[in-house]
Design a protein around this motif. Structure first.
Motif, PDB file in Angstrom:
ATOM      1  N   PRO A   1       0.837  -1.203   0.000  1.00 45.05           N
ATOM      2  CA  PRO A   1       0.000   0.000   0.000  1.00 45.05           C
ATOM      3  C   PRO A   1       0.871   1.252   0.000  1.00 45.05           C
ATOM      4  N   MET A   2       0.491   2.219  -0.806  1.00 41.13           N
ATOM      5  CA  MET A   2       1.244   3.466  -0.866  1.00 41.13           C
ATOM      6  C   MET A   2       0.666   4.480   0.115  1.00 41.13           C
ATOM      7  N   THR A   3       1.541   5.346   0.596  1.00 40.88           N
ATOM      8  CA  THR A   3       1.086   6.472   1.393  1.00 40.88           C
ATOM      9  C   THR A   3       0.420   7.491   0.468  1.00 40.88           C
ATOM     10  N   ALA A   4      -0.221   8.469   1.051  1.00 40.54           N
ATOM     11  CA  ALA A   4      -0.898   9.492   0.253  1.00 40.54           C
ATOM     12  C   ALA A   4       0.104  10.251  -0.610  1.00 40.54           C
ATOM     13  N   THR A   5       1.262  10.596  -0.051  1.00 42.23           N
ATOM     14  CA  THR A   5       2.258  11.336  -0.831  1.00 42.23           C
ATOM     15  C   THR A   5       2.841  10.459  -1.930  1.00 42.23           C
ATOM     16  N   GLU A   6       3.028   9.178  -1.644  1.00 44.36           N
ATOM     17  CA  GLU A   6       3.531   8.269  -2.681  1.00 44.36           C
ATOM     18  C   GLU A   6       2.515   8.127  -3.811  1.00 44.36           C
ATOM     19  N   ARG A   7       1.259   8.067  -3.486  1.00 43.99           N
ATOM     20  CA  ARG A   7       0.236   7.985  -4.536  1.00 43.99           C
ATOM     21  C   ARG A   7       0.273   9.216  -5.425  1.00 43.99           C
ATOM     22  N   GLY A   8       0.511  10.369  -4.831  1.00 45.44           N
ATOM     23  CA  GLY A   8       0.604  11.592  -5.633  1.00 45.44           C
ATOM     24  C   GLY A   8       1.782  11.561  -6.580  1.00 45.44           C
ATOM     25  N   THR A   9       2.918  11.044  -6.097  1.00 44.46           N
ATOM     26  CA  THR A   9       4.098  10.960  -6.957  1.00 44.46           C
ATOM     27  C   THR A   9       3.920   9.889  -8.019  1.00 44.46           C
ATOM     28  N   ASP A  10       3.275   8.791  -7.668  1.00 42.85           N
ATOM     29  CA  ASP A  10       3.000   7.745  -8.651  1.00 42.85           C
ATOM     30  C   ASP A  10       2.076   8.273  -9.742  1.00 42.85           C
ATOM     31  N   ALA A  11       1.084   9.064  -9.366  1.00 41.11           N
ATOM     32  CA  ALA A  11       0.172   9.658 -10.356  1.00 41.11           C
ATOM     33  C   ALA A  11       0.935  10.615 -11.269  1.00 41.11           C
ATOM     34  N   TYR A  12       1.894  11.348 -10.706  1.00 38.53           N
ATOM     35  CA  TYR A  12       2.706  12.253 -11.521  1.00 38.53           C
ATOM     36  C   TYR A  12       3.523  11.457 -12.535  1.00 38.53           C
ATOM     37  N   LEU A  13       4.140  10.357 -12.087  1.00 40.32           N
ATOM     38  CA  LEU A  13       4.928   9.535 -13.004  1.00 40.32           C
ATOM     39  C   LEU A  13       4.055   8.998 -14.133  1.00 40.32           C
ATOM     40  N   THR A  14       2.871   8.556 -13.820  1.00 38.36           N
ATOM     41  CA  THR A  14       1.953   8.061 -14.851  1.00 38.36           C
ATOM     42  C   THR A  14       1.614   9.162 -15.845  1.00 38.36           C
ATOM     43  N   ALA A  15       1.434  10.371 -15.344  1.00 39.94           N
ATOM     44  CA  ALA A  15       1.015  11.485 -16.203  1.00 39.94           C
ATOM     45  C   ALA A  15       2.113  11.925 -17.164  1.00 39.94           C
ATOM     46  N   ILE A  16       3.376  11.713 -16.826  1.00 37.68           N
ATOM     47  CA  ILE A  16       4.473  12.213 -17.670  1.00 37.68           C
ATOM     48  C   ILE A  16       5.082  11.111 -18.532  1.00 37.68           C
ATOM     49  N   ARG A  17       4.444   9.953 -18.624  1.00 33.68           N
ATOM     50  CA  ARG A  17       5.024   8.831 -19.362  1.00 33.68           C
ATOM     51  C   ARG A  17       5.447   9.191 -20.778  1.00 33.68           C
ATOM     52  N   ARG A  18       4.770  10.132 -21.398  1.00 37.56           N
ATOM     53  CA  ARG A  18       5.088  10.490 -22.790  1.00 37.56           C
ATOM     54  C   ARG A  18       5.733  11.868 -22.900  1.00 37.56           C
ATOM     55  N   ASP A  19       6.324  12.338 -21.842  1.00 35.77           N
ATOM     56  CA  ASP A  19       7.005  13.636 -21.831  1.00 35.77           C
ATOM     57  C   ASP A  19       8.487  13.400 -21.561  1.00 35.77           C
ATOM     58  N   PRO A  20       9.331  13.310 -22.603  1.00 35.03           N
ATOM     59  CA  PRO A  20      10.743  12.956 -22.409  1.00 35.03           C
ATOM     60  C   PRO A  20      11.483  13.881 -21.452  1.00 35.03           C
ATOM     61  N   GLY A  21      11.261  15.183 -21.565  1.00 32.15           N
ATOM     62  CA  GLY A  21      11.964  16.111 -20.697  1.00 32.15           C
ATOM     63  C   GLY A  21      11.586  15.934 -19.243  1.00 32.15           C
ATOM     64  N   ALA A  22      10.288  15.782 -18.986  1.00 32.02           N
ATOM     65  CA  ALA A  22       9.827  15.579 -17.607  1.00 32.02           C
ATOM     66  C   ALA A  22      10.341  14.260 -17.047  1.00 32.02           C
ATOM     67  N   LEU A  23      10.398  13.239 -17.865  1.00 33.53           N
ATOM     68  CA  LEU A  23      10.912  11.944 -17.412  1.00 33.53           C
ATOM     69  C   LEU A  23      12.392  12.036 -17.050  1.00 33.53           C
ATOM     70  N   ARG A  24      13.153  12.711 -17.886  1.00 30.69           N
ATOM     71  CA  ARG A  24      14.582  12.867 -17.578  1.00 30.69           C
ATOM     72  C   ARG A  24      14.760  13.539 -16.219  1.00 30.69           C
ATOM     73  N   THR A  25      14.005  14.595 -15.995  1.00 27.85           N
ATOM     74  CA  THR A  25      14.111  15.314 -14.725  1.00 27.85           C
ATOM     75  C   THR A  25      13.677  14.442 -13.561  1.00 27.85           C
ATOM     76  N   PHE A  26      12.585  13.711 -13.734  1.00 26.98           N
ATOM     77  CA  PHE A  26      12.068  12.851 -12.663  1.00 26.98           C
ATOM     78  C   PHE A  26      13.104  11.821 -12.239  1.00 26.98           C
ATOM     79  N   PHE A  27      13.653  11.098 -13.188  1.00 25.67           N
ATOM     80  CA  PHE A  27      14.585  10.028 -12.827  1.00 25.67           C
ATOM     81  C   PHE A  27      15.946  10.566 -12.403  1.00 25.67           C
ATOM     82  N   ARG A  28      16.305  11.720 -12.894  1.00 27.63           N
ATOM     83  CA  ARG A  28      17.554  12.330 -12.425  1.00 27.63           C
ATOM     84  C   ARG A  28      17.426  12.722 -10.954  1.00 27.63           C
ATOM     85  N   GLN A  29      16.279  13.293 -10.572  1.00 23.04           N
ATOM     86  CA  GLN A  29      16.085  13.783  -9.217  1.00 23.04           C
ATOM     87  C   GLN A  29      15.675  12.692  -8.232  1.00 23.04           C
ATOM     88  N   LEU A  30      15.203  11.559  -8.724  1.00 27.84           N
ATOM     89  CA  LEU A  30      14.775  10.476  -7.857  1.00 27.84           C
ATOM     90  C   LEU A  30      15.917  10.016  -6.946  1.00 27.84           C
TER      91      LEU A  30
END
Length: 539
Positions: free
Chosen positions: A54-83
């Motif tokens: 089970p995810m926490t509320a904040t984790e669910r928000g971040t998971d939803a963000y990751l799902t939303a940017i799946r087709r945005d190369p720039g956002a994905l690069r930033t996400f995984f760089r900062q992870l």
């Protein structure tokens, strides 16, 4: 992986792709489902993967963000760089440094490059050799060196296995000279990738260990052989030389990274430990001696934590002596019980070796040598009674170190063919690693991005992979987490109970734990980074 100087290499049956770099990271994350095989063949069905916690509320928000940017190369690069991405537990120092950096070091030392093979050699530059310094003004020459020293532009139908391993011999004249400078570059890169710990592999006192082994010779009575090594303080003289090398590297590292000054670089704050390499393609007396050196070092010098066998596992001598080497380790573990052991095992694939060689390597590393971690473990499902081995690894919490890009480049194993999902389905801890990112032209951010897309991982699963890479590191001290978190989830020990992990105010009892344990302190630091990350990347 390290040195290619081992006979008997064979070409993998599966073609090997070129290096997976930044562009491939984008295509991996943005391609449609048809671009990737479903993880349902030898790697294990996705449905068999462990239940998602089970995810926490904040984790669910971040998971939803990751799902939303799946087709945005720039956002994905930033996400995984900062992870936040834990620690790198499978990293060879000489293969981790970029070829561009090595060219700079070769220039600094006045080395030459033999143009027929692009091999660095000591000066003066004879016929057929050019000064490495020429690469500064001749771009074609520079790029040719980079291609020879890495997987840059490597053809999809080429022999990636041999090209990868051959690179070590080509730049070997460079890497032994400035270990501290190279460590600063690797540590700064890890810190920039939001990692909190690095274990990197080197070969301590290599020449002295070889000379001692050759002087003593082989004896199949391990106790007698060890006695000969230590007699008259001979082994301790090798240990002294190894510690002097480490001192010199520390001094060079601190000067390079400006540690202790107002210009201190991030590398200065990153815990780093050495893992001693043992050349598995060497004669038995040399292998045994290097094992003894590495394990004795791990018990006498806190900078060294473990040993590992390196060089191609499919090499002629490595295959012939595999069982003998596991027995050597079993004996030496009794002599040096405090030294850790992590082993390259199962870095094999059908077509690379005869079928009988695929049947036992991981099992012997676990059951005979007592390995605490397994590196690569790619041929798992080709071993006899592999399910038993996987269950044993899960029960003993023996993680597998997975460098996905390296496995693709050397063995041609990727996607559904890789046992990544199978290990997870059996409850084996999995940690992502880089192996030789300088040669592979990759980084840890790409490894997480590739794993997320290929195996359909949620943000919570990525987070737990990062946690595992600190938990199963050999950084000393008590752990922040109780029990078996792969099975039971990540729950803090009683000393830090009732406080959100990573909080700037952990409480007196928890603070005492963090002050006394470098491992718990690194884990706590990462939890704080996760809090900040989840506030910045959420929906």
């Amino acid at each position: 992986m390290t040195s290619a100087n081992t006979p008997g290499r064979r070409r993998p049956r599966t073609p090997v792709v070129a290096g997976i770099g930044a562009l491939a990271l984008v295509s991996t994350l943005t391609a449609g489902p048809a671009a990737h095989a479903d993880a349902s063949s030898a790697g294990g069905a996705r449905a068999a993967a462990p239940a998602v916690r089970p995810m926490t509320a904040t984790e669910r928000g971040t998971d939803a963000y990751l799902t939303a940017i799946r087709r945005d190369p720039g956002a994905l690069r930033t996400f995984f760089r900062q992870l936040p991405k834990g620690g790198d537990l499978h990293n060879h120092l000489s293969g981790a440094v970029t070829p561009e950096y090595l060219i700079g070091q070769a220039t600094q030392d006045g080395l030459c490059i033999e143009t027929a093979t692009m091999t660095a050699v000591a000066p003066p530059c004879g016929p057929g050799a050019r000064p490495a310094a020429d690469a500064r003004r001749d771009r074609a020459f520079h790029d040719a060196i980079v291609r020879a020293w890495s997987m840059q532009d490597f053809p999809a139908d080429g022999n990636g296995h041999d090209h990868f391993f051959d690179a070590f011999g080509k730049f070997g004249e460079v890497t032994w000279r400035h270990r501290g400078e190279q460590l600063a570059q690797v540590a700064n890169t890890a810190a920039a990738q939001h990692q909190f710990y690095v274990e990197t592999m080197v070969t301590p006192a290599s020449d002295e260990a070889k000379k001692l082994a050759d002087a003593v010779g082989w004896d199949d009575d391990f106790a007698a052989l060890h006695h000969k090594l230590v007699a008259g303080g001979r082994l301790d003289r090798v240990i002294a030389r190894a510690r002097q090398e480490a001192d010199d590297a520390d001094t060079e590292f601190r000067a390079t990274a400006h540690c202790g000054t107002a210009r201190a670089e991030p590398a200065c704050r990153l815990p780093v430990r050495w893992v001693s390499q043992v050349s598995r393609g060497s004669a038995p007396e040399r292998v045994f001696t290097q094992m003894a050196v590495g394990m004795r070092l791990a018990e006498r010098d806190r900078r060294f934590v473990a040993i590992n066998l390196v060089q191609p596992e499919d090499g002629e001598r490595a295959l012939r002596d595999y069982r003998l080497q596991m027995r050597m380790l079993k004996y030496l573990r009794g002599v040096y019980p405090k030294a850790h052991v992590t082993l390259h095992a199962g870095e094999l694939w059908p077509g690379l070796v005869k079928p009988q060689e695929l049947k036992f390597h991981i099992q012997e590393a676990v059951d005979v040598a007592g390995a605490e971690r397994i590196g690569h473990g790619v041929d798992l499902v080709h071993e006899d009674r592999w399910q038993r081995t996987a269950r044993t690894m899960a029960d003993r919490e023996i993680p597998v170190e997975v460098p996905l890009t390296s496995n693709a480049q050397i063995l041609g194993v990727r996607g559904a063919a890789h046992p990544f999902a199978t290990y997870r389905a059996f409850g084996v801890p999995v940690v992502l690693s880089t192996d030789d990112p300088g040669i592979s032209r990759t980084d840890i951010s790409h490894e997480y991005a590739y794993a997320a897309r290929t195996y359909g991982l949620s943000y919570a699963e990525l987070k737990d992979l990062a946690r595992a890479s600190l938990k199963y590191g050999f950084l000393p001290g008590a752990d922040l987490w109780r029990g078996n978190p792969t099975r039971d989830g990540y729950r803090t020990v009683d000393a830090c109970g009732g406080v959100r992990p990573g909080s700037p105010a952990p409480g007196a009892e928890c603070r005492r734990l963090l002050d006394a344990s470098p491992k718990a302190a690194a884990e706590w630091r990462q939890e704080g980074a996760f809090q900040r990350f989840e506030r910045s990347f959420r929906r």
